[in-house]
Scaffold this motif. Sequence first.
Motif, PDB file in Angstrom:
ATOM      1  N   GLN A  63       0.752  -1.479  -0.164  1.00  0.00           N
ATOM      2  CA  GLN A  63      -0.143   0.217  -0.012  1.00  0.00           C
ATOM      3  C   GLN A  63       1.312   1.794   0.335  1.00  0.00           C
ATOM      4  O   GLN A  63       1.653   1.206   0.744  1.00  0.00           O
ATOM      5  CB  GLN A  63      -0.517   0.290   1.605  1.00  0.00           C
ATOM      6  CG  GLN A  63      -1.980   1.012   1.449  1.00  0.00           C
ATOM      7  CD  GLN A  63      -2.839  -0.087   0.556  1.00  0.00           C
ATOM      8  OE1 GLN A  63      -3.408   0.715  -1.125  1.00  0.00           O
ATOM      9  NE2 GLN A  63      -4.032  -0.129   1.407  1.00  0.00           N
TER      10      GLN A  63
ATOM     11  N   THR B 157      -0.311   4.181   1.048  1.00  0.00           N
ATOM     12  CA  THR B 157      -0.641   5.015   2.220  1.00  0.00           C
ATOM     13  C   THR B 157      -0.744   4.077   3.364  1.00  0.00           C
ATOM     14  O   THR B 157      -0.690   3.228   3.151  1.00  0.00           O
ATOM     15  CB  THR B 157      -1.904   5.711   1.327  1.00  0.00           C
ATOM     16  OG1 THR B 157      -2.804   4.529   1.715  1.00  0.00           O
ATOM     17  CG2 THR B 157      -2.302   6.452  -0.093  1.00  0.00           C
TER      18      THR B 157
ATOM     19  N   ASN C 224      -9.613   5.523   6.457  1.00  0.00           N
ATOM     20  CA  ASN C 224      -9.216   6.840   6.311  1.00  0.00           C
ATOM     21  C   ASN C 224     -10.574   6.884   5.454  1.00  0.00           C
ATOM     22  O   ASN C 224     -11.365   6.233   5.624  1.00  0.00           O
ATOM     23  CB  ASN C 224      -8.035   7.949   5.465  1.00  0.00           C
ATOM     24  CG  ASN C 224      -8.791   7.094   3.892  1.00  0.00           C
ATOM     25  OD1 ASN C 224      -9.566   6.468   3.123  1.00  0.00           O
ATOM     26  ND2 ASN C 224      -7.670   7.422   2.398  1.00  0.00           N
TER      27      ASN C 224
ATOM     28  N   TYR D 216     -10.900  15.384   7.368  1.00  0.00           N
ATOM     29  CA  TYR D 216     -10.027  14.140   7.023  1.00  0.00           C
ATOM     30  C   TYR D 216      -9.733  13.638   8.305  1.00  0.00           C
ATOM     31  O   TYR D 216      -8.857  13.867   8.784  1.00  0.00           O
ATOM     32  CB  TYR D 216      -9.371  14.048   6.112  1.00  0.00           C
ATOM     33  CG  TYR D 216      -8.415  13.998   5.651  1.00  0.00           C
ATOM     34  CD1 TYR D 216      -9.153  12.329   4.374  1.00  0.00           C
ATOM     35  CD2 TYR D 216      -7.223  13.029   5.756  1.00  0.00           C
ATOM     36  CE1 TYR D 216      -8.519  11.337   3.426  1.00  0.00           C
ATOM     37  CE2 TYR D 216      -6.073  11.464   5.496  1.00  0.00           C
ATOM     38  CZ  TYR D 216      -7.615  10.783   4.280  1.00  0.00           C
ATOM     39  OH  TYR D 216      -6.150   9.912   3.514  1.00  0.00           O
TER      40      TYR D 216
ATOM     41  N   HIS E 211       3.278   9.452   3.743  1.00  0.00           N
ATOM     42  CA  HIS E 211       2.329   9.789   2.910  1.00  0.00           C
ATOM     43  C   HIS E 211       1.478   9.875   4.390  1.00  0.00           C
ATOM     44  O   HIS E 211       1.300  11.711   4.060  1.00  0.00           O
ATOM     45  CB  HIS E 211       1.670   8.326   3.142  1.00  0.00           C
ATOM     46  CG  HIS E 211      -0.143   8.457   3.326  1.00  0.00           C
ATOM     47  ND1 HIS E 211      -0.554   9.331   2.318  1.00  0.00           N
ATOM     48  CD2 HIS E 211      -1.180   8.267   3.996  1.00  0.00           C
ATOM     49  CE1 HIS E 211      -2.018   9.577   2.217  1.00  0.00           C
ATOM     50  NE2 HIS E 211      -2.027   8.667   3.376  1.00  0.00           N
TER      51      HIS E 211
ATOM     52  N   ALA F  92       2.407  14.237   4.760  1.00  0.00           N
ATOM     53  CA  ALA F  92       2.010  15.075   3.668  1.00  0.00           C
ATOM     54  C   ALA F  92       0.551  15.269   3.880  1.00  0.00           C
ATOM     55  O   ALA F  92       0.019  16.205   3.962  1.00  0.00           O
ATOM     56  CB  ALA F  92       1.783  14.386   2.433  1.00  0.00           C
ATOM     57  N   VAL F  93       0.117  14.143   5.314  1.00  0.00           N
ATOM     58  CA  VAL F  93      -1.230  14.066   5.789  1.00  0.00           C
ATOM     59  C   VAL F  93      -1.874  15.371   6.800  1.00  0.00           C
ATOM     60  O   VAL F  93      -2.286  16.455   6.514  1.00  0.00           O
ATOM     61  CB  VAL F  93      -2.238  12.979   6.296  1.00  0.00           C
ATOM     62  CG1 VAL F  93      -3.555  13.132   7.040  1.00  0.00           C
ATOM     63  CG2 VAL F  93      -2.401  11.925   4.583  1.00  0.00           C
TER      64      VAL F  93
ATOM     65  N   GLN G 152      -1.107  18.888   5.773  1.00  0.00           N
ATOM     66  CA  GLN G 152      -2.436  19.242   5.019  1.00  0.00           C
ATOM     67  C   GLN G 152      -3.710  19.371   6.243  1.00  0.00           C
ATOM     68  O   GLN G 152      -4.930  19.797   5.394  1.00  0.00           O
ATOM     69  CB  GLN G 152      -2.937  18.492   3.488  1.00  0.00           C
ATOM     70  CG  GLN G 152      -2.835  18.566   2.437  1.00  0.00           C
ATOM     71  CD  GLN G 152      -2.882  19.667   1.807  1.00  0.00           C
ATOM     72  OE1 GLN G 152      -4.488  20.876   2.398  1.00  0.00           O
ATOM     73  NE2 GLN G 152      -2.163  20.368   0.985  1.00  0.00           N
ATOM     74  N   ASN G 153      -3.092  19.544   6.952  1.00  0.00           N
ATOM     75  CA  ASN G 153      -3.737  19.450   8.804  1.00  0.00           C
ATOM     76  C   ASN G 153      -5.082  18.265   8.128  1.00  0.00           C
ATOM     77  O   ASN G 153      -6.046  18.861   9.502  1.00  0.00           O
ATOM     78  CB  ASN G 153      -4.873  20.565   8.072  1.00  0.00           C
ATOM     79  CG  ASN G 153      -3.680  22.186   8.662  1.00  0.00           C
ATOM     80  OD1 ASN G 153      -3.029  21.778   9.934  1.00  0.00           O
ATOM     81  ND2 ASN G 153      -3.992  22.656   8.134  1.00  0.00           N
ATOM     82  N   GLY G 154      -4.647  17.630   7.877  1.00  0.00           N
ATOM     83  CA  GLY G 154      -5.859  16.076   8.344  1.00  0.00           C
ATOM     84  C   GLY G 154      -5.326  15.284  10.284  1.00  0.00           C
ATOM     85  O   GLY G 154      -4.599  15.880  10.624  1.00  0.00           O
TER      86      GLY G 154
END
Lengths: 182, 182
Positions: free
Chosen positions: B64, B66, B70, B77, B103, B106-107, B110-112
């Motif tokens: 995977q 990622t 999710n 998110y 991953h 990066a999330v 993005q404020n996930g």
Amino acid sequence: TDIKKLTYSNRGMTLEEDINASNQYYLVQGLAVIHKKPTPVQIVSVDYPKRSAAVIKEAYFKQQSTTDYNGVYRGKYVDFEAKETQNKTSFPLHNFHEHQINHMKAVYKQNGICFILLRFSITDEVFFLEAQHLFSYWDEQSKGGRKSIPKKYIEERGYPISISLNPRIDYLKVIDCIYFNL
Amino acid sequence: TDIKKLTYSNRGMTLEEDINASNQYYLVQGLAVIHKKPTPVQIVSVDYPKRSAAVIKEAYFKQQSTTDYNGVYRGKYVDFEAKETQNKTSFPLHNFHEHQINHMKAVYKQNGICFILLRFSITDEVFFLEAQHLFSYWDEQSKGGRKSIPKKYIEERGYPISISLNPRIDYLKVIDCIYFNL
Ligand SMILES: [Mg+2]
Ligand SMILES: [Mg+2]
């Protein structure tokens, strides 16, 4: 030199390839993290040869129980499905499945950003349509309503996305406009 | 009658099964829409028998790119990975892969909402640990740092989740507390 107009026909790209390339662009630029989910497969038999990787010997394609794409943009959850049609005047609802609609309705209730990207292949046009428009046509259909969304409606309520070089399909621009007032 | 303490050992459930059941509970209750992604498979050969479904004849498991889970909760998110260890005093970093860490980073940018669920199998304990703690141990490791996260650290900075009947692992409760001040 002759700069050709970017069209699907002369580029030979599918909508899916364009979206994947756009997502890759967004990822590398640090703009969003959005991926296509792997195709679900029902595995029936697997071989484990010595000293090498497991080999799947029998498996079947399963239907995705959700939409194909999801991820994060500015902290918000983004979820969408992408579909193409050869039709000229409307987008047939048979391109969608009950479980996809149910998934999108659940996402919508959770305040996720939920939409569809529709491509009319013949005229090479792509539209961004918020999921709630799909819901109303879908729900009407079962009450004897029409089996497709008129293109005229999509033009009025959706957002056209022109094809560019990078990102090829800049759907974040539409999200900025609708959900972030940018 | 004797009510047994719910433990993994006597229930015979894996962490993954417990999370899937919890996600199903959240979905049915309309609380959140969170799914495990399908296992990615590299398809090499497919048979198309007449009058029946396509059969995948040769395929391989892929990693995977990622995390596994999710979805969306209150518009935000949510993204996480779940791992188990037989270790007693620390959680080995080799349970994670470089691309999963990338991953999650990066999330996070993005404020996930991004975290890991860690289970110590022997003592049957589950912890919620925000991804940034994993990042610091991961980044230290390549500079000659330790190859595991001490359990003591996880106990101090993470949140213990006790196993219940429904949902079995109520990780939304921790999210409510950390991210929504509820
Ligand atoms: Mg699809
Ligand atoms: Mg995993």
